[in-house]
Design a protein around this motif. Structure first.
Motif, PDB file in Angstrom:
ATOM      1  N   TYR A   1       0.837  -1.198   0.000  1.00 11.49           N
ATOM      2  CA  TYR A   1       0.000   0.000   0.000  1.00 11.49           C
ATOM      3  C   TYR A   1       0.874   1.252   0.000  1.00 11.49           C
ATOM      4  O   TYR A   1       0.626   2.214  -0.742  1.00 11.49           O
ATOM      5  CB  TYR A   1      -0.914  -0.051   1.227  1.00 11.49           C
ATOM      6  CG  TYR A   1      -1.886   1.103   1.393  1.00 11.49           C
ATOM      7  CD1 TYR A   1      -2.087   2.065   0.402  1.00 11.49           C
ATOM      8  CD2 TYR A   1      -2.635   1.217   2.560  1.00 11.49           C
ATOM      9  CE1 TYR A   1      -2.990   3.104   0.576  1.00 11.49           C
ATOM     10  CE2 TYR A   1      -3.541   2.246   2.744  1.00 11.49           C
ATOM     11  CZ  TYR A   1      -3.712   3.196   1.755  1.00 11.49           C
ATOM     12  OH  TYR A   1      -4.605   4.225   1.932  1.00 11.49           O
ATOM     13  N   THR A   2       1.921   1.246   0.803  1.00  8.21           N
ATOM     14  CA  THR A   2       2.817   2.401   0.876  1.00  8.21           C
ATOM     15  C   THR A   2       3.575   2.599  -0.433  1.00  8.21           C
ATOM     16  O   THR A   2       3.772   3.739  -0.884  1.00  8.21           O
ATOM     17  CB  THR A   2       3.808   2.217   2.042  1.00  8.21           C
ATOM     18  OG1 THR A   2       3.066   2.082   3.268  1.00  8.21           O
ATOM     19  CG2 THR A   2       4.743   3.413   2.157  1.00  8.21           C
ATOM     20  N   LEU A   3       4.001   1.507  -1.056  1.00  2.00           N
ATOM     21  CA  LEU A   3       4.672   1.611  -2.350  1.00  2.00           C
ATOM     22  C   LEU A   3       3.735   2.208  -3.400  1.00  2.00           C
ATOM     23  O   LEU A   3       4.135   3.080  -4.192  1.00  2.00           O
ATOM     24  CB  LEU A   3       5.159   0.235  -2.800  1.00  2.00           C
ATOM     25  CG  LEU A   3       5.834   0.161  -4.182  1.00  2.00           C
ATOM     26  CD1 LEU A   3       7.038   1.095  -4.252  1.00  2.00           C
ATOM     27  CD2 LEU A   3       6.228  -1.272  -4.510  1.00  2.00           C
ATOM     28  N   ALA A   4       2.482   1.756  -3.407  1.00  2.48           N
ATOM     29  CA  ALA A   4       1.500   2.300  -4.343  1.00  2.48           C
ATOM     30  C   ALA A   4       1.298   3.795  -4.108  1.00  2.48           C
ATOM     31  O   ALA A   4       1.225   4.582  -5.064  1.00  2.48           O
ATOM     32  CB  ALA A   4       0.173   1.559  -4.188  1.00  2.48           C
ATOM     33  N   ALA A   5       1.215   4.195  -2.828  1.00  2.05           N
ATOM     34  CA  ALA A   5       1.040   5.617  -2.507  1.00  2.05           C
ATOM     35  C   ALA A   5       2.239   6.437  -2.959  1.00  2.05           C
ATOM     36  O   ALA A   5       2.090   7.551  -3.485  1.00  2.05           O
ATOM     37  CB  ALA A   5       0.826   5.778  -1.003  1.00  2.05           C
ATOM     38  N   ALA A   6       3.448   5.890  -2.777  1.00  2.00           N
ATOM     39  CA  ALA A   6       4.664   6.610  -3.179  1.00  2.00           C
ATOM     40  C   ALA A   6       4.714   6.776  -4.702  1.00  2.00           C
ATOM     41  O   ALA A   6       5.109   7.842  -5.199  1.00  2.00           O
ATOM     42  CB  ALA A   6       5.899   5.857  -2.685  1.00  2.00           C
ATOM     43  N   ILE A   7       4.320   5.748  -5.439  1.00  2.00           N
ATOM     44  CA  ILE A   7       4.315   5.837  -6.902  1.00  2.00           C
ATOM     45  C   ILE A   7       3.313   6.892  -7.364  1.00  2.00           C
ATOM     46  O   ILE A   7       3.619   7.747  -8.199  1.00  2.00           O
ATOM     47  CB  ILE A   7       3.982   4.472  -7.530  1.00  2.00           C
ATOM     48  CG1 ILE A   7       5.094   3.459  -7.232  1.00  2.00           C
ATOM     49  CG2 ILE A   7       3.788   4.603  -9.035  1.00  2.00           C
ATOM     50  CD1 ILE A   7       4.755   2.039  -7.648  1.00  2.00           C
ATOM     51  N   ALA A   8       2.117   6.842  -6.793  1.00  2.00           N
ATOM     52  CA  ALA A   8       1.088   7.819  -7.162  1.00  2.00           C
ATOM     53  C   ALA A   8       1.521   9.233  -6.803  1.00  2.00           C
ATOM     54  O   ALA A   8       1.306  10.183  -7.577  1.00  2.00           O
ATOM     55  CB  ALA A   8      -0.231   7.474  -6.473  1.00  2.00           C
ATOM     56  N   ALA A   9       2.151   9.389  -5.631  1.00  2.00           N
ATOM     57  CA  ALA A   9       2.612  10.711  -5.200  1.00  2.00           C
ATOM     58  C   ALA A   9       3.708  11.233  -6.121  1.00  2.00           C
ATOM     59  O   ALA A   9       3.720  12.423  -6.482  1.00  2.00           O
ATOM     60  CB  ALA A   9       3.118  10.637  -3.760  1.00  2.00           C
ATOM     61  N   ALA A  10       4.632  10.360  -6.506  1.00  2.00           N
ATOM     62  CA  ALA A  10       5.724  10.771  -7.392  1.00  2.00           C
ATOM     63  C   ALA A  10       5.181  11.216  -8.748  1.00  2.00           C
ATOM     64  O   ALA A  10       5.611  12.243  -9.303  1.00  2.00           O
ATOM     65  CB  ALA A  10       6.717   9.618  -7.563  1.00  2.00           C
ATOM     66  N   ILE A  11       4.232  10.472  -9.288  1.00  2.00           N
ATOM     67  CA  ILE A  11       3.631  10.841 -10.564  1.00  2.00           C
ATOM     68  C   ILE A  11       2.903  12.175 -10.452  1.00  2.00           C
ATOM     69  O   ILE A  11       3.034  13.056 -11.313  1.00  2.00           O
ATOM     70  CB  ILE A  11       2.666   9.739 -11.050  1.00  2.00           C
ATOM     71  CG1 ILE A  11       3.442   8.468 -11.397  1.00  2.00           C
ATOM     72  CG2 ILE A  11       1.851  10.213 -12.256  1.00  2.00           C
ATOM     73  CD1 ILE A  11       2.555   7.278 -11.707  1.00  2.00           C
ATOM     74  N   GLY A  12       2.143  12.347  -9.382  1.00  2.00           N
ATOM     75  CA  GLY A  12       1.392  13.576  -9.188  1.00  2.00           C
ATOM     76  C   GLY A  12       2.277  14.794  -9.045  1.00  2.00           C
ATOM     77  O   GLY A  12       2.026  15.840  -9.667  1.00  2.00           O
ATOM     78  N   CYS A  13       3.331  14.681  -8.235  1.00  2.00           N
ATOM     79  CA  CYS A  13       4.238  15.815  -8.037  1.00  2.00           C
ATOM     80  C   CYS A  13       5.007  16.133  -9.316  1.00  2.00           C
ATOM     81  O   CYS A  13       5.206  17.308  -9.656  1.00  2.00           O
ATOM     82  CB  CYS A  13       5.197  15.512  -6.887  1.00  2.00           C
ATOM     83  SG  CYS A  13       4.412  15.437  -5.263  1.00  2.00           S
ATOM     84  N   ALA A  14       5.446  15.093 -10.031  1.00  2.00           N
ATOM     85  CA  ALA A  14       6.157  15.312 -11.289  1.00  2.00           C
ATOM     86  C   ALA A  14       5.264  16.012 -12.301  1.00  2.00           C
ATOM     87  O   ALA A  14       5.705  16.910 -13.034  1.00  2.00           O
ATOM     88  CB  ALA A  14       6.648  13.975 -11.844  1.00  2.00           C
ATOM     89  N   ALA A  15       3.990  15.632 -12.335  1.00  2.00           N
ATOM     90  CA  ALA A  15       3.051  16.276 -13.256  1.00  2.00           C
ATOM     91  C   ALA A  15       2.816  17.729 -12.861  1.00  2.00           C
ATOM     92  O   ALA A  15       2.754  18.613 -13.725  1.00  2.00           O
ATOM     93  CB  ALA A  15       1.728  15.506 -13.267  1.00  2.00           C
ATOM     94  N   TYR A  16       2.696  17.984 -11.566  1.00  2.00           N
ATOM     95  CA  TYR A  16       2.403  19.349 -11.114  1.00  2.00           C
ATOM     96  C   TYR A  16       3.518  20.311 -11.498  1.00  2.00           C
ATOM     97  O   TYR A  16       3.261  21.456 -11.885  1.00  2.00           O
ATOM     98  CB  TYR A  16       2.189  19.363  -9.597  1.00  2.00           C
ATOM     99  CG  TYR A  16       1.642  20.681  -9.109  1.00  2.00           C
ATOM    100  CD1 TYR A  16       0.269  20.924  -9.096  1.00  2.00           C
ATOM    101  CD2 TYR A  16       2.485  21.695  -8.669  1.00  2.00           C
ATOM    102  CE1 TYR A  16      -0.245  22.137  -8.665  1.00  2.00           C
ATOM    103  CE2 TYR A  16       1.977  22.911  -8.238  1.00  2.00           C
ATOM    104  CZ  TYR A  16       0.619  23.126  -8.241  1.00  2.00           C
ATOM    105  OH  TYR A  16       0.113  24.341  -7.826  1.00  2.00           O
ATOM    106  N   PHE A  17       4.747  19.844 -11.392  1.00  2.00           N
ATOM    107  CA  PHE A  17       5.884  20.709 -11.700  1.00  2.00           C
ATOM    108  C   PHE A  17       6.342  20.568 -13.151  1.00  2.00           C
ATOM    109  O   PHE A  17       7.396  21.084 -13.533  1.00  2.00           O
ATOM    110  CB  PHE A  17       7.034  20.425 -10.736  1.00  2.00           C
ATOM    111  CG  PHE A  17       6.712  20.818  -9.319  1.00  2.00           C
ATOM    112  CD1 PHE A  17       6.660  22.149  -8.943  1.00  2.00           C
ATOM    113  CD2 PHE A  17       6.446  19.850  -8.366  1.00  2.00           C
ATOM    114  CE1 PHE A  17       6.351  22.512  -7.641  1.00  2.00           C
ATOM    115  CE2 PHE A  17       6.140  20.203  -7.055  1.00  2.00           C
ATOM    116  CZ  PHE A  17       6.087  21.540  -6.696  1.00  2.00           C
ATOM    117  N   GLY A  18       5.555  19.846 -13.953  1.00  2.00           N
ATOM    118  CA  GLY A  18       5.785  19.784 -15.384  1.00  2.00           C
ATOM    119  C   GLY A  18       7.041  19.084 -15.821  1.00  2.00           C
ATOM    120  O   GLY A  18       7.628  19.432 -16.854  1.00  2.00           O
ATOM    121  N   VAL A  19       7.479  18.078 -15.081  1.00  2.00           N
ATOM    122  CA  VAL A  19       8.719  17.379 -15.439  1.00  2.00           C
ATOM    123  C   VAL A  19       8.430  16.006 -16.041  1.00  2.00           C
ATOM    124  O   VAL A  19       9.290  15.130 -16.034  1.00  2.00           O
ATOM    125  CB  VAL A  19       9.633  17.226 -14.200  1.00  2.00           C
ATOM    126  CG1 VAL A  19      10.113  18.584 -13.726  1.00  2.00           C
ATOM    127  CG2 VAL A  19       8.918  16.476 -13.074  1.00  2.00           C
TER     128      VAL A  19
END
Length: 440
Positions: free
Chosen positions: A140-158
């Motif tokens: 569950y934590t790994l899934a949350a980390a993956i989703a968080a990484a994708i979301g933050c990367a998208a927000y900052f346009g990278v």
């Protein structure tokens, strides 16, 4: 280590001699893979909320295979099973006379699947809490980390196609909505805080950046419900862990860890607010009410008043998935929604289910089990979700059924292991010996 320290390296329960058979390894691998894919549940491209995600297909396969090779449904899960049965029965009865009958079938199928998933997770905890809780929480934590990484990367346009992971300049990542994505991260945040507060391994310091990532992602979701959810869950977690601690050293370790994590969260938020775009959206979202809450026509509160009136006038309900089609907007309150969909039978059963989960879950937190700390994490997170349910519909959130299953698994395990012993429950610090995995 004293108290409710648990080592999440995961192995087997103390005293068990069944070992890791081939079937156990396969089931464990399937479970880990399934929960890890939980980071992707978006159905934006399909346009239907009932479209299964990869997680759903894998979970059905995992449930079927695990029960086929020996997992059993413990009788101590009868209470939630009966309450869920009454709730679904109310949905079915009210759906007979629904205006949009085609929407009822999909709703009942999805609801039945989610209920079965909750009972499955509970049965896993009862069968082998040490091994299965370790698998579940790390996946569950790994899934949350993956989703968080994708979301933050998208927000900052990278990353390419970043706009696909945003909604109204808010991070939704691989979820349909920021208001679902944000609460999804709450449980893993508490789990990592708990792990860091109990660990003496230097390598666990590598988890600190992960906590920072999750904090940043939940902040950039700009979900008021998620922010409140995290604060409320964190408060419950702290109170319960302090109350169940058995030494001053344990309390000091927890206090230090929480203080450091608090500083980390403040630094992350301050860094994010240094952006003008972020600060402007934060100022807009940081209020108790929005225009769509208080609008006299179609506002959240106005719709809820209308829903209450309908519940009183139609005690048998109007059928599942009907209100939004008829009125044009959901009441954004899961308790009202259940009463609307299934009438008083479903509504009372649902309230009974939520109350019994929280009350019995809190009681189980004070029983000396080797996974006492994880029971606290699950109860704190679920209780905060139950509170947020007054502001949003959580009855189709997959991770809510996971959390409820973990809570009821702990409840059932405590009941099974205390039946006939006529002994007083003790803090886990009073239990002698050593259990593999989460060690007491």
């Amino acid at each position: 280590m004293d108290g409710w320290q648990l080592d999440v390296g995961g192995a087997r329960d103390a005293g068990r001699t069944d070992g890791h058979t081939l079937w156990t390894i396969i089931c464990s691998a399937l479970l880990f893979l399934t929960l890890t894919t939980g980071f992707y549940v978006s159905t934006q491209s399909s346009g239907s909320s009932s479209t299964p995600a990869p997680y759903d297909l894998l979970l059905v396969l995992t449930m079927a295979f695990t029960f086929a090779v020996g997992l059993r449904f413990p009788k101590d899960l009868r209470l939630p099973a009966i309450l869920w049965g009454l709730l679904l029965l109310g949905y079915a009865f009210s759906g007979i006379g629904a205006l949009y009958i085609e929407r009822v079938t999909d709703f009942l199928l999805v609801s039945t699947y989610l209920v079965l998933s909750m009972l499955f997770f509970a049965a896993l905890v009862v069968a082998n809490p040490m091994r299965n809780l370790a698998i579940i929480w790390w996946a569950y934590t790994l899934a949350a980390a993956i989703a968080a990484a994708i979301g933050c990367a998208a927000y900052f346009g990278v990353m390419p196609n970043a706009e696909n992971f945003l909604k109204f300049s808010r991070v939704r990542s691989t979820f349909n909505d920021p208001n679902v994505f944000g609460p999804f991260l709450v449980g893993p945040i508490l789990f990592l805080i708990y792990r860091l507060s109990m660990s003496s391994r230097r390598r666990d310091l590598l988890l600190v950046p992960v906590v920072g990532l999750l904090f940043l992602a939940i902040f950039l979701s700009f979900s008021r419900g998620a922010w409140g959810n995290l604060i409320f869950a964190g408060g419950i977690f702290l109170v319960l862990t302090w109350m169940t601690a058995t030494s001053a050293r344990q309390i000091a370790r927890l206090t230090l860890a929480v203080s450091l994590i608090g500083v980390l969260a403040a630094v992350v938020v301050a860094w994010a607010l240094s952006s003008d775009v972020v600060s402007e959206l934060f100022e807009e979202r940081f209020s108790l009410t929005q225009s769509y809450d208080v609008s006299e026509e179609g506002g959240r509160f106005a719709v809820q008043e209308q829903a209450i009136q309908t519940i009183i006038e139609q005690p048998l309900g109007i059928g599942p998935s009907q209100w939004a089609k008829i009125v044009g907007i959901d009441p954004h309150n899961v308790y009202l929604n259940v009463f609307l969909a299934g009438g008083w039978l479903s509504g009372i059963a649902f309230i009974g289910l939520m109350l019994s989960t929280m009350i019995l879950g809190f009681r189980a937190c004070f029983v000396g089990t080797p996974f006492q700390g994880l029971q606290i994490v699950a109860v704190a997170t679920f209780t905060a979700h139950a509170a947020e349910a007054f502001l949003i519909d959580i009855d189709n959130w997959r991770h809510v059924y996971l959390l409820m299953g973990l809570v009821w698994g702990g409840i059932a395990y405590v009941r099974i292991n205390s039946e006939g012993t006529n002994r007083r429950a003790r803090p886990v610090g009073g239990i002698a010996g050593h259990a593999d995995g989460f060690a007491a």
